[in-house]
Design a protein around this motif. Sequence first.
Motif, mmCIF file in Angstrom:
data_model
loop_
_atom_site.group_PDB
_atom_site.id
_atom_site.type_symbol
_atom_site.label_atom_id
_atom_site.label_comp_id
_atom_site.label_asym_id
_atom_site.label_seq_id
_atom_site.Cartn_x
_atom_site.Cartn_y
_atom_site.Cartn_z
ATOM 1 N N LEU A 81 0.829 -1.202 0.000
ATOM 2 C CA LEU A 81 0.000 0.000 0.000
ATOM 3 C C LEU A 81 0.863 1.251 0.000
ATOM 4 O O LEU A 81 0.573 2.229 -0.702
ATOM 5 C CB LEU A 81 -0.937 -0.022 1.214
ATOM 6 N N GLN A 82 1.944 1.242 0.764
ATOM 7 C CA GLN A 82 2.845 2.388 0.796
ATOM 8 C C GLN A 82 3.439 2.625 -0.591
ATOM 9 O O GLN A 82 3.552 3.771 -1.042
ATOM 10 C CB GLN A 82 3.982 2.138 1.802
ATOM 11 N N ARG A 83 3.827 1.553 -1.269
ATOM 12 C CA ARG A 83 4.424 1.692 -2.603
ATOM 13 C C ARG A 83 3.400 2.243 -3.596
ATOM 14 O O ARG A 83 3.735 3.077 -4.443
ATOM 15 C CB ARG A 83 4.956 0.349 -3.077
ATOM 16 N N ALA A 84 2.158 1.776 -3.481
ATOM 17 C CA ALA A 84 1.117 2.258 -4.387
ATOM 18 C C ALA A 84 0.873 3.744 -4.189
ATOM 19 O O ALA A 84 0.799 4.519 -5.158
ATOM 20 C CB ALA A 84 -0.171 1.471 -4.169
ATOM 21 N N VAL A 85 0.753 4.169 -2.936
ATOM 22 C CA VAL A 85 0.486 5.582 -2.657
ATOM 23 C C VAL A 85 1.686 6.437 -3.038
ATOM 24 O O VAL A 85 1.529 7.555 -3.547
ATOM 25 C CB VAL A 85 0.111 5.776 -1.173
ATOM 26 N N LEU A 86 2.887 5.920 -2.836
ATOM 27 C CA LEU A 86 4.079 6.651 -3.257
ATOM 28 C C LEU A 86 4.056 6.889 -4.759
ATOM 29 O O LEU A 86 4.340 8.003 -5.232
ATOM 30 C CB LEU A 86 5.334 5.867 -2.865
ATOM 31 N N ALA A 87 3.696 5.870 -5.526
ATOM 32 C CA ALA A 87 3.606 6.020 -6.978
ATOM 33 C C ALA A 87 2.550 7.050 -7.354
ATOM 34 O O ALA A 87 2.748 7.868 -8.262
ATOM 35 C CB ALA A 87 3.275 4.670 -7.623
ATOM 36 N N ILE A 88 1.429 7.047 -6.640
ATOM 37 C CA ILE A 88 0.347 7.992 -6.917
ATOM 38 C C ILE A 88 0.768 9.414 -6.579
ATOM 39 O O ILE A 88 0.497 10.362 -7.329
ATOM 40 C CB ILE A 88 -0.910 7.580 -6.132
ATOM 41 N N GLN A 89 1.456 9.583 -5.445
ATOM 42 C CA GLN A 89 1.896 10.919 -5.017
ATOM 43 C C GLN A 89 2.874 11.543 -5.998
ATOM 44 O O GLN A 89 2.873 12.761 -6.188
ATOM 45 C CB GLN A 89 2.554 10.838 -3.636
ATOM 46 N N GLN A 90 3.710 10.719 -6.613
ATOM 47 C CA GLN A 90 4.806 11.248 -7.428
ATOM 48 C C GLN A 90 4.388 11.606 -8.850
ATOM 49 O O GLN A 90 5.139 12.277 -9.554
ATOM 50 C CB GLN A 90 5.949 10.219 -7.483
ATOM 51 N N GLN A 91 3.217 11.167 -9.278
ATOM 52 C CA GLN A 91 2.806 11.395 -10.664
ATOM 53 C C GLN A 91 1.898 12.621 -10.768
ATOM 54 O O GLN A 91 0.884 12.704 -10.079
ATOM 55 C CB GLN A 91 2.068 10.162 -11.205
ATOM 56 N N PRO A 92 2.234 13.581 -11.632
ATOM 57 C CA PRO A 92 1.405 14.778 -11.765
ATOM 58 C C PRO A 92 -0.049 14.474 -12.122
ATOM 59 O O PRO A 92 -0.964 15.169 -11.663
ATOM 60 C CB PRO A 92 2.094 15.566 -12.890
ATOM 61 N N ASP A 93 -0.274 13.434 -12.930
ATOM 62 C CA ASP A 93 -1.641 13.168 -13.373
ATOM 63 C C ASP A 93 -2.499 12.508 -12.297
ATOM 64 O O ASP A 93 -3.728 12.410 -12.459
ATOM 65 C CB ASP A 93 -1.651 12.323 -14.651
ATOM 66 N N THR A 94 -1.892 12.034 -11.202
ATOM 67 C CA THR A 94 -2.677 11.455 -10.114
ATOM 68 C C THR A 94 -2.542 12.232 -8.809
ATOM 69 O O THR A 94 -3.223 11.913 -7.832
ATOM 70 C CB THR A 94 -2.273 9.987 -9.868
#
Length: 221
Positions: free
Chosen positions: A104-117
């Motif tokens: 879950l931490q990895r998923a949210v990290l990926a979401i936080q780092q992308q401008p489109d999400t």
Amino acid sequence: MAQSDERNRQVRERARENILLSAIELFGEKGVSGASIAEITRRAGVAQGLANYHFGGKDQLVGAVIDKWFEVLFAIPQWTGSPDDMLAGIIDGVLRATGFALPLQRAVLAIQQQPDTHRLFAESEQRFREQAAAAEDIVRGMFRDRGAVDPALEEVMLRSTLEGIVIKYAVYGDSFPLEDARRWMYRLYELREPEEPLPLDLAPRDDELRLRAIRAVRPVR
């Protein structure tokens, strides 16, 4: 009839949870843009149409993943006792959640780092704004009781430090010394040394202590 309705409800809830868990795994592995609804539902073992039934679309599914992260975050027990006991409890609670909920931490990290999400993260954060403000106020009160000159800044820096540890552990996996980081934070805040290690299955520390992302690479499924 009532038993049949209840059984159907349980089946629907189980399908929803499986879709959510599969989305968490795939967003962490491939990022949001690299994970399709078809792939998510295939891994969940359900029909693709159920994703739309339960979530309405990919953006809503991303939002549900972020909401899940906030729910985990705010489910960390509120510790009582002295200000030092509360601070130790916060540190341990966040690091335990990191170890138990790494996908879950990895998923949210990926979401936080992308401008489109990032917008979706901001929207979820807004949904939890009252809980976030209440939690921040508790931590600021704790630092005030510890005699901090600027409790608000202390709260921000504590959160930033813990988030940094979470990110590093997500990126570097077993090569990141999570237990040692915990004890470093105890020393930083002049807390009593913990008597027991975190209740996590952590790899032994590498003697050379070199962070390597290869230790966090997940096998392709």
